[in-house]
Design an enzyme around this catalytic site. Structure first.
Site, PDB file in Angstrom:
ATOM      1  N   ASP A 274      51.758   8.036  56.557  1.00 23.03           N
ATOM      2  CA  ASP A 274      50.425   8.146  56.564  1.00 23.03           C
ATOM      3  C   ASP A 274      49.736   8.621  55.239  1.00 23.03           C
ATOM      4  O   ASP A 274      48.752   8.813  55.761  1.00 23.03           O
ATOM      5  CB  ASP A 274      49.917   9.502  57.829  1.00 23.03           C
TER       6      ASP A 274
ATOM      7  N   ASP B 165      56.767   7.731  57.169  1.00 17.05           N
ATOM      8  CA  ASP B 165      56.255   7.678  58.102  1.00 17.05           C
ATOM      9  C   ASP B 165      54.837   6.652  57.840  1.00 17.05           C
ATOM     10  O   ASP B 165      54.235   6.611  59.111  1.00 17.05           O
ATOM     11  CB  ASP B 165      55.913   8.714  59.192  1.00 17.05           C
TER      12      ASP B 165
ATOM     13  N   SER C  91      57.968  12.884  58.451  1.00 18.60           N
ATOM     14  CA  SER C  91      56.621  11.881  57.236  1.00 18.60           C
ATOM     15  C   SER C  91      58.056  11.892  55.822  1.00 18.60           C
ATOM     16  O   SER C  91      58.734  11.547  55.841  1.00 18.60           O
ATOM     17  CB  SER C  91      56.045  13.196  57.127  1.00 18.60           C
TER      18      SER C  91
END
Length: 451
Positions: free
Chosen positions: A246, A244, A102
């Protein structure tokens, strides 16, 4: 949290803590627990990754583990985490796996699993995988000969996901000038393609990944360059994603940061107006700004607070059948469309509100007054005892009286370190800092590790 799994899958320094050997085991044991033991001889598993240099190494090991249990693996290549979640559900796969850490630095990497429903694993499922990891040589199926299956590349999956995202908005973005920051990660090619396809005029930064520069002074955790670029190019707004994809953080036309709370408010307000907000409720965490709750109240929108972490937000959303939730950090979950935080989805929904209302982002965000916030971390001997400490309670009560409803206090143990986090929001920066220090001094005096 278990021995291997944290709040967002298994993470560690690649090739040191998260080794290829561990990735192989996670593929083998995770594949068994989540797919093979359902009775499928060759369960379908989708595997995606971000742009980190260690991704290919871990991907190869993970896929080997999955194939060793009999899985039919489809390799998605570089794609966002929410892209994997969506495709797992849409394509009827038994399991989806994302290789990413992430917003963490390039040295780290991680492996997270999604069930066939597109949701992250339950604690019970993670515990089952951990139990196998701790066994010496668990007796699991080993297909041989014609029972070993090929893996295939399905790089078209990213396009399928983008086509789906495009279908969630009813307008195009012609006339909007938008700067996109891909964090040199998963959205580096996805974001420009999606917004370009929706006819926006786009500029990009942080969209040239080389395997080493993911999240490096760019993306949602470092929006400073994006702010400069928006002002320099006289753009309408900017959107920054994390490694990533999100998370999302926005920047208005004046270069001011618009965080997850403000984005949730803007989208939630529009959904409420259109009677699309389930139970008139938005789910957030205890870290959301007091101004967020006051703005919702004025709009007649209810709020529900969870512990810090998008997994807790999703749990509460599923429990109450709510369709909008998220975190100040930019994890925004729109359950009508996806099962996890989705930066690209949130970005086009935000752009859609801007286009349909004809208002600037600063005007929309300005409807929510953010209260100045001060956060102080105090190293303590026993972080869990802070909630019952009489002296700490006493000073908190005293401060609350002095704030007279124009502020908020949150004192909580850190989830990962021997710290107590003291967070205070107040009418001014000076008040927030003064009140936070007042409480932190008592925590330090009564419980401090360094006193």
């Amino acid at each position: 949290m278990g021995k291997y799994f944290g709040t967002d899958g298994v993470r560690g320094v690649a090739n040191q803590e998260l080794t290829p050997e561990l990735a192989f085991k996670l593929g083998r044991y995770g594949g068994y627990v989540l797919a093979h033991n359902k009775g499928e001889k060759h369960p379908r598993v989708l595997v995606g990754r971000d742009t980190r240099v260690s991704g290919e190494m871990l991907e190869s090991a993970l896929i080997a583990g999955l194939i060793s249990i009999g899985a039919e693996v489809m390799r998605l290549g570089i794609i966002s985490t929410p892209g994997v979640a969506y495709l797992t559900r849409d394509m009827g796969a038994e399991l989806g796996v994302m290789i990413s850490a992430s917003h963490n630095p390039v040295a780290d990497n991680g492996i997270k699993f999604f069930g066939s429903d597109g949701f992250k694993l339950s604690d019970e499922q993670e515990n089952e995988i951990e139990a196998l990891l701790d066994q010496e040589n668990p007796e699991l199926p080993r297909p041989v000969g014609n029972d070993i299956v090929h893996y295939s590349d399905y790089f078209e999956g990213a396009q399928k996901y983008l086509s789906y995202l495009k279908s969630t908005v009813d307008v195009n973005f012609e006339g909007l000038k938008i700067v996109l920051d891909g964090a040199n990660g998963s959205t580096s090619s996805l974001a420009p393609f999606l917004f370009g396809d929706l006819e926006a005029d786009t500029e990009t930064i942080g969209c040239s990944p080389d395997g080493y520069n993911i999240n490096e002074k760019c993306g949602s955790t470092h929006p400073e360059k994006l702010a400069e670029k928006v002002v320099e190019t006289e753009s309408d707004f900017g959107l920054a994603f994390d490694g990533d994809g999100d998370r999302i953080i926005a920047v208005d036309e004046n270069g001011q940061i618009v965080d997850g709370d403000q984005i949730m408010f803007i989208i939630g307000q529009e959904m409420h107006k259109n009677q699309e907000l389930n139970n008139d409720m938005i789910v957030s965490t205890v870290m959301s700004n007091l101004g967020f709750y006051k703005a919702l109240e004025q709009e007649g929108i209810k709020s529900n607070k969870t512990k810090v972490g998008d997994r807790y937000v999703v749990e509460e959303m599923r429990r109450g059948n709510y369709n909008l939730g998220g975190e100040q950090s930019g994890h925004i979950v729109m359950m009508d469309y996806n099962t996890t935080g989705d930066g690209l989805l949130t970005g086009i929904q935000l752009a859609s509100v801007i286009k349909m209302t004809g208002k600037s982002l600063s005007e929309l965000a300005g409807q929510m007054k953010k209260y100045p916030q001060s956060l102080i971390n105090v190293r303590v001997t026993d972080k869990y005892r802070v909630e019952e400490n009489v002296d700490v309670k006493e000073v908190m009560t005293k401060v609350e009286v002095e704030m007279n409803g124009e502020g908020r206090i949150l004192v909580r143990p850190s989830g990962t370190e021997p710290l107590v986090r003291v967070m205070v929001e107040a009418a001014t920066d000076e008040d927030a800092e003064r009140f936070a220090q007042q409480i932190a001094d008592v925590v330090q005096d009564k419980m401090g590790l360094d006193k």
